[in-house]
Design a protein around this motif. Structure first.
Motif, short mmCIF file in Angstrom:
data_model
loop_
_atom_site.label_atom_id
_atom_site.label_comp_id
_atom_site.label_asym_id
_atom_site.label_seq_id
_atom_site.Cartn_x
_atom_site.Cartn_y
_atom_site.Cartn_z
N ASP A 32 5.92 -6.94 9.29
CA ASP A 32 5.19 -6.00 10.14
C ASP A 32 4.32 -5.10 9.24
OD1 ASP A 32 4.31 -4.21 11.95
OD2 ASP A 32 6.25 -3.28 12.35
N ALA A 33 3.01 -5.21 9.39
CA ALA A 33 2.09 -4.45 8.53
C ALA A 33 2.29 -2.94 8.70
CB ALA A 33 0.65 -4.82 8.85
N HIS A 34 2.69 -2.48 9.88
CA HIS A 34 2.89 -1.04 10.11
C HIS A 34 4.10 -0.55 9.32
CE1 HIS A 34 -0.25 -1.11 13.05
NE2 HIS A 34 0.37 -2.08 13.71
N GLN A 35 5.15 -1.39 9.28
CA GLN A 35 6.34 -1.02 8.51
C GLN A 35 5.98 -0.91 7.02
OE1 GLN A 35 8.64 -3.09 6.35
NE2 GLN A 35 9.65 -1.13 6.07
N LEU A 36 5.15 -1.83 6.58
CA LEU A 36 4.69 -1.83 5.19
C LEU A 36 3.94 -0.53 4.87
CD1 LEU A 36 2.93 -4.83 3.51
CD2 LEU A 36 2.11 -2.53 3.19
N GLN A 37 3.08 -0.13 5.80
CA GLN A 37 2.29 1.10 5.57
C GLN A 37 3.18 2.34 5.55
OE1 GLN A 37 -0.97 1.13 8.41
NE2 GLN A 37 -1.24 -1.06 8.01
N ARG A 38 4.25 2.29 6.32
CA ARG A 38 5.17 3.44 6.31
C ARG A 38 5.96 3.48 5.00
NH1 ARG A 38 6.03 2.02 11.73
NH2 ARG A 38 7.93 0.87 11.22
N ALA A 39 6.28 2.29 4.46
CA ALA A 39 7.08 2.22 3.23
C ALA A 39 6.26 2.57 1.99
CB ALA A 39 7.67 0.82 3.08
N TRP A 40 4.98 2.31 2.04
CA TRP A 40 4.12 2.47 0.86
C TRP A 40 4.14 3.88 0.26
CZ3 TRP A 40 1.89 -1.23 -1.96
CH2 TRP A 40 0.92 -0.86 -2.90
N PRO A 41 4.04 4.95 1.05
CA PRO A 41 3.97 6.30 0.47
C PRO A 41 5.21 6.70 -0.33
CG PRO A 41 3.30 6.34 2.77
CD PRO A 41 3.90 5.00 2.50
N THR A 42 6.32 5.97 -0.21
CA THR A 42 7.52 6.35 -0.96
C THR A 42 7.29 6.22 -2.46
OG1 THR A 42 8.37 4.09 -0.81
CG2 THR A 42 9.13 5.66 0.86
N SER A 43 6.29 5.44 -2.86
CA SER A 43 6.08 5.25 -4.29
C SER A 43 4.64 5.52 -4.72
CB SER A 43 6.44 3.82 -4.68
OG SER A 43 5.53 2.93 -4.06
N ALA A 44 3.77 5.79 -3.78
CA ALA A 44 2.36 5.94 -4.16
C ALA A 44 1.81 7.27 -3.66
CB ALA A 44 1.54 4.79 -3.57
#
Lengths: 270, 92
Positions: A157-169
């Motif tokens: 799910d691309a939306h889940q990916l976008q939510r996870a991304w800020p944890t490291s960037a």
């Protein structure tokens, strides 16, 4: 269709020792080294490493961790490869390789194939979580891994990916990469064989974006092998293809075609 | 545990032999006891001198029992059954 399996990518996986994987699977693993179980079939099984994640998928655990998206894709691909080879093994050969009697060999072979079937259904319906806390790949590398994952039938799910991304960037994902990730579609097509001209048939498979991948295509018995950076998916060919000679593969933007030419000596004119 | 490549003369049952060639001891819990106790002395005699352990020995070489999968290529040779035939790819 969703399954009860949750898969997290980006987390160092724990061993499966405590999870009681199926005894048969352990037996095969233990036997593989001394008997060289996999050496009689070096082609498609070459380089497979059963400890790399295959057993995590075969276990009945509800939560499974993989270090990366690529490792998950590779483990599913390895399971598919083993399943394909087992599908062609004579049960007597299997029994000899495993050091079992003929009847036990047959039963264990069917058990193992059923177990892999269930694992593949479970993982394609799994809820996938991405975790970038420990390691964040480049957007390009992640795109490639997600494409590999899509090839073996697992969606993200691309939306889940976008939510996870800020944890490291610090920076959010660019619009370009958001749209790239959303464009990745799970490979589902079983293919269609159509007559292109007399004696030449074309086997067509649809997959959005395939033209921009570096897909390699091969034949293994009655299956087409689609290989993307070592991650493989197999598509069964129509029986008619077995008596035809394969030609070139053409990759278009959203589909691929493989030509098959009728061998006149196999089909003598009456 | 036996030194690799050398079979322990006292190892005659399947379970002990598997452990002697590197399988975990828990292997005996995983296989039916009648299998674990199977007398494999005749089989070991066949392997004697072959150097089975670590040699990458194929099933087809086990005491001359032919179990190799393959397809006859019409010229008397045998093509491995699982060999992938890669096709030329053109990008349009």
């Amino acid at each position: 269709m969703h399954s009860d399996l949750r898969v997290t990518c980006g987390v160092e996986p724990e061993g499966v020792a405590g999870s009681t994987p199926d005894a048969l699977a352990q037996l095969i693993r233990a036997l593989s080294a001394p008997f060289g179980f996999f050496t009689p079939t070096p082609g498609v099984l070459e380089g497979l490493n059963l400890s790399r994640g295959v057993f995590s998928l075969l276990s009945d655990r509800q939560q499974v961790d993989f270090a990366s998206v690529n490792q998950l894709a590779q483990a599913v691909s390895d399971l598919e490869s083993i399943h394909l080879v087992l599908g062609h093994i004579d049960s007597e050969e299997f029994a000899i390789w495993c050091g079992l009697g003929k009847n036990e060999g047959r039963v264990h072979l069917l058990d193992l194939m059923g177990m892999i079937d269930r694992a593949l259904i479970r993982v394609t319906g799994a809820q996938l979580q991405l975790n970038f806390t420990q390691y964040r790949p480049s957007p390009k590398a992640l795109f490639r891994s997600l494409t590999q994952l899509a090839l073996v039938g697992v969606s993200c799910d691309a939306h889940q990916l976008q939510r996870a991304w800020p944890t490291s960037a610090r920076k959010p994902l660019s619009t370009k990469w958001k749209s790239q990730y959303e464009s990745v579609k799970v490979f589902k097509d079983n293919g269609t064989l159509v007559e292109r001209e007399p004696s030449i048939f074309s086997f067509q498979l649809k997959w959005k974006g395939v033209g921009s991948t570096d897909l390699a295509v091969g034949l293994l018995r009655n299956h087409l092998v689609l290989d993307l950076g070592g991650v493989r998916h197999f598509v069964e060919l129509p029986a008619a293809c077995s008596r035809m000679e394969p030609g070139v593969v053409q990759l278009f933007k959203n589909k691929m075609t493989i030509d098959f030419t009728v061998d006149e000596s196999e089909w003598p004119r009456s | 545990m036996s030194e690799p490549g050398k079979e322990d003369a006292s190892v005659n049952d399947l379970g002990s032999w598997l452990i002697s060639v590197g399988a975990p001891e828990s292997i005996t819990d995983l296989i039916p006891s009648e299998l674990a106790r199977l007398d494999i002395a005749p089989l070991l005699a066949l392997f004697s001198g072959i150097g089975l352990n670590g040699s990458g020995l194929m099933g087809s070489e086990l005491g001359g029992v032919s179990v190799e999968s393959g397809l006859l290529d019409g010229a008397g040779g045998k093509v491995p059954a699982d060999e992938i035939r890669w096709l030329p790819v053109i990008r349009s």
